[in-house]
Scaffold this active site. Structure first.
Site, PDB file in Angstrom:
ATOM      1  N   LYS A  61       0.702  -1.229   0.083  1.00 32.96           N
ATOM      2  CA  LYS A  61       0.020   0.182   0.014  1.00 32.96           C
ATOM      3  C   LYS A  61       0.834   1.202  -0.101  1.00 32.96           C
ATOM      4  O   LYS A  61       1.965   1.234   0.809  1.00 32.96           O
ATOM      5  CB  LYS A  61      -0.963  -0.138   1.093  1.00 32.96           C
ATOM      6  CG  LYS A  61      -1.959   1.223   1.436  1.00 32.96           C
ATOM      7  CD  LYS A  61      -2.651   0.747   2.540  1.00 32.96           C
ATOM      8  CE  LYS A  61      -4.042   1.632   2.910  1.00 32.96           C
ATOM      9  NZ  LYS A  61      -4.840   1.678   3.942  1.00 32.96           N
ATOM     10  N   SER A 137      -9.547   1.023   3.032  1.00 37.58           N
ATOM     11  CA  SER A 137      -8.764   1.747   2.483  1.00 37.58           C
ATOM     12  C   SER A 137      -7.728   0.951   1.715  1.00 37.58           C
ATOM     13  O   SER A 137      -6.914   1.635   0.581  1.00 37.58           O
ATOM     14  CB  SER A 137      -8.138   2.979   3.137  1.00 37.58           C
ATOM     15  OG  SER A 137      -7.135   2.398   4.040  1.00 37.58           O
ATOM     16  N   SER A 161      -9.419  -1.275   7.382  1.00 39.18           N
ATOM     17  CA  SER A 161      -9.141  -1.083   6.124  1.00 39.18           C
ATOM     18  C   SER A 161      -8.218  -2.303   5.570  1.00 39.18           C
ATOM     19  O   SER A 161      -7.845  -2.305   4.290  1.00 39.18           O
ATOM     20  CB  SER A 161      -8.096  -0.088   6.047  1.00 39.18           C
ATOM     21  OG  SER A 161      -8.905   1.382   6.180  1.00 39.18           O
TER      22      SER A 161
END
Lengths: 428, 79
Positions: A61, A137, A161
């Site tokens: 990420k 996310s 997330s």
């Protein structure tokens, strides 16, 4: 071309072919990945022992520092930030174990959302149905695994997330405990909410998930027989859940041969406390930047942060006090049961063009509410696997929850259900 | 609190905080510049307002709670 170099070249080819449809990757590190693969083969040829993740391609990420790259945290405004001087600790540990970094992954701006609808870097699409959300996310991290681009990624989980996108994309995800030997390192990770931030792996299979956890934590889990006292969380954790979410929990309970049900009073309040703490912390973290560059933010994120910065201090302290009491209550419940089971998301992946979900029959924002169950239990800080339940419809996952220190039992329980065919990752 | 006057851009302009009104709602209607230390751009105001409404919903849930599993009840109630 050496063996690992050939494997990585094939992986890079797959990423370039599929990513335009998925918007999972924000950067692909072709040259560095091929160079690392060649170096690994040279080391093996020299007789060196490869690490436990030798040659496994992985991506992170885009809030993990990668030496020489700008850590964007999904924010366009950070494209002019200085590059990281060294790798985040988690990235360094995976590399030291032989894994090969191939790229960075899309996310909601500053990790504030459950959708990976990013105004600047695009919307990550669910590999199982490109018209649907991947969740967030850490949506890029889940979609990259679910699309078969890489078998291992890293994400972060403040309120869900990791667990939300893992559920919607049908892959394994792990949110670590916030205390004990299973804590995973946050050094070099762009922060959001210091009380709640965690990082963890996504994987296409449970063995890879556990191997990554062991490398990241430095903790080799003991053998466990997988027999566990299991209870289903009811009350708040079933309220508003769609039939597919309840069926997923049914399947796990049936596979476990368990029938215990457990209500955790105060769960709805815990979710609200987490919501308020997150807004206030996020607002405080970004306040100085908001003052000068408010219009450079993703509008949806900006307005949430500004509102959070206006919360009265007394309310925030009340929420923090509630969090302490909630943690004690959940840990108390985990003395009588080894594993608690709850839906990871209230439903399967919503459509991108209608990003609302139904809670109590009312349409509410998916971006804010897909993590309703993840957010509530996450506030207590237990160890959690988001496990994909075997289904031939849209993927959906469950949260398997254990006390800090019980990670071996947690993974063993998941492994038993994976062997039974109840749980299993799905690659599109 | 009656009679307290604040000024600010719409939709946050408040002229009076009444003792009868929902105190939480009144708190959240304070002028953003007063709380943030700067005036957020006008384009943010509708979004801030919508998010404050959402936060107020969660605040009401929190403020109406006794604490999980009675933990607070045995240790001084609302402390």
């Amino acid at each position: 071309m050496s063996a690992h170099e050939a494997r990585i070249a094939a992986v890079l080819g797959r990423i370039h072919a599929r990513n335009p449809d998925l918007a999972a990757f924000t950067r692909v590190l072709d040259d560095a990945a091929l160079q690392d693969a060649r170096a690994l083969d040279v080391a093996i040829a020299r007789g060196e022992t490869p690490g436990p993740l030798a040659g496994v391609p992985f991506a992170v990420k885009d809030l993990f520092d990668v030496a020489g790259l700008i850590t964007t945290a999904g924010a366009h405004m950070r494209l002019a930030a200085p590059p990281a001087s060294r790798d985040a600790e988690a990235v360094a540990r995976l590399k030291a174990a032989g894994a090969i970094l191939v790229g960075t992954l899309n996310m909601d701006e500053y990790a504030y959302g459950f959708a990976t609808v990013n105004a600047h870097f695009g919307t990550t699409r669910n590999p199982h149905d490109l018209t649907r959300l991947a969740g967030g996310s850490s949506g890029g991290s889940a979609a990259a695994v679910a699309g078969g681009l890489v078998p291992l990624t890293l994400g972060s989980d403040t309120n869900g997330s990791i667990r939300v996108p893992a559920s919607l994309c049908g892959v394994w995800g792990y949110r670590p405990a916030q205390t004990g030997s299973g804590v995973l390192p946050l050094d070099g990770v762009f922060p959001f909410v210091e009380e709640l931030d965690t990082i963890g792996p996504f994987a296409s299979d449970l063995a890879t998930l556990q191997a990554a956890f062991e490398v990241l934590s430095g903790w080799r889990l003991a053998t466990d027989d997988g027999v566990a006292r299991v209870a289903r969380l009811t009350g708040f954790f079933e309220h508003g859940a769609a039939p597919e979410a309840l069926a997923a929990v049914d399947a796990v309970m049936a596979g476990a041969g368990a029938a215990d049900r457990l209500v955790l009073p105060g769960a709805e309040t815990a979710r609200s406390a987490a919501f308020l703490i997150t807004a206030a912390r996020g607002g405080a973290l970004h306040l100085a930047t908001l003052k000068d560059r408010a219009m450079d933010y993703d509008p949806a994120v900006r307005d949430r942060l500004l509102a959070g910065a206006m919360l009265p201090g007394a309310l925030v302290f009340r929420a923090l006090d509630y969090a302490k009491a909630w943690r004690a209550a959940v840990m108390n419940a985990l003395k009588t049961h080894d594993v608690l089971v709850a839906p990871a998301t209230p439903c399967a992946a919503p459509r991108i063009d209608d990003a609302t979900i139904l809670i109590d029959g009312k349409p509410v924002s998916a971006r804010a509410n897909l993590g309703i169950y993840a957010q509530a239990i996450g506030l207590a800080g237990p160890a959690m696997i988001c496990a994909p339940v075997t289904t031939d419809t849209l993927p959906i996952g469950v949260q398997l929850i254990a006390a800090p220190g019980q990670e071996a039992k947690l993974f063993a329980f998941a492994r038993r259900l994976e062997a039974q065919g109840v749980l299993g990752g799905r690659i599109a | 609190l009656q009679g307290l006057s604040l000024s600010g851009p719409a939709p946050f302009r408040k002229t009076t905080i009444s003792a009868e009104a929902d105190p939480l709602s009144e708190i959240f209607n304070l002028r953003p510049g007063l709380i943030l230390g700067f005036e957020p751009p006008q384009a943010c105001h509708d979004g801030i307002r919508a998010n404050l409404d959402l936060l107020a919903q969660h605040a009401r849930v929190l403020l109406s709670a006794d604490g999980p599993a009675g933990e607070w009840g045995g240790h001084g109630g609302d402390q």
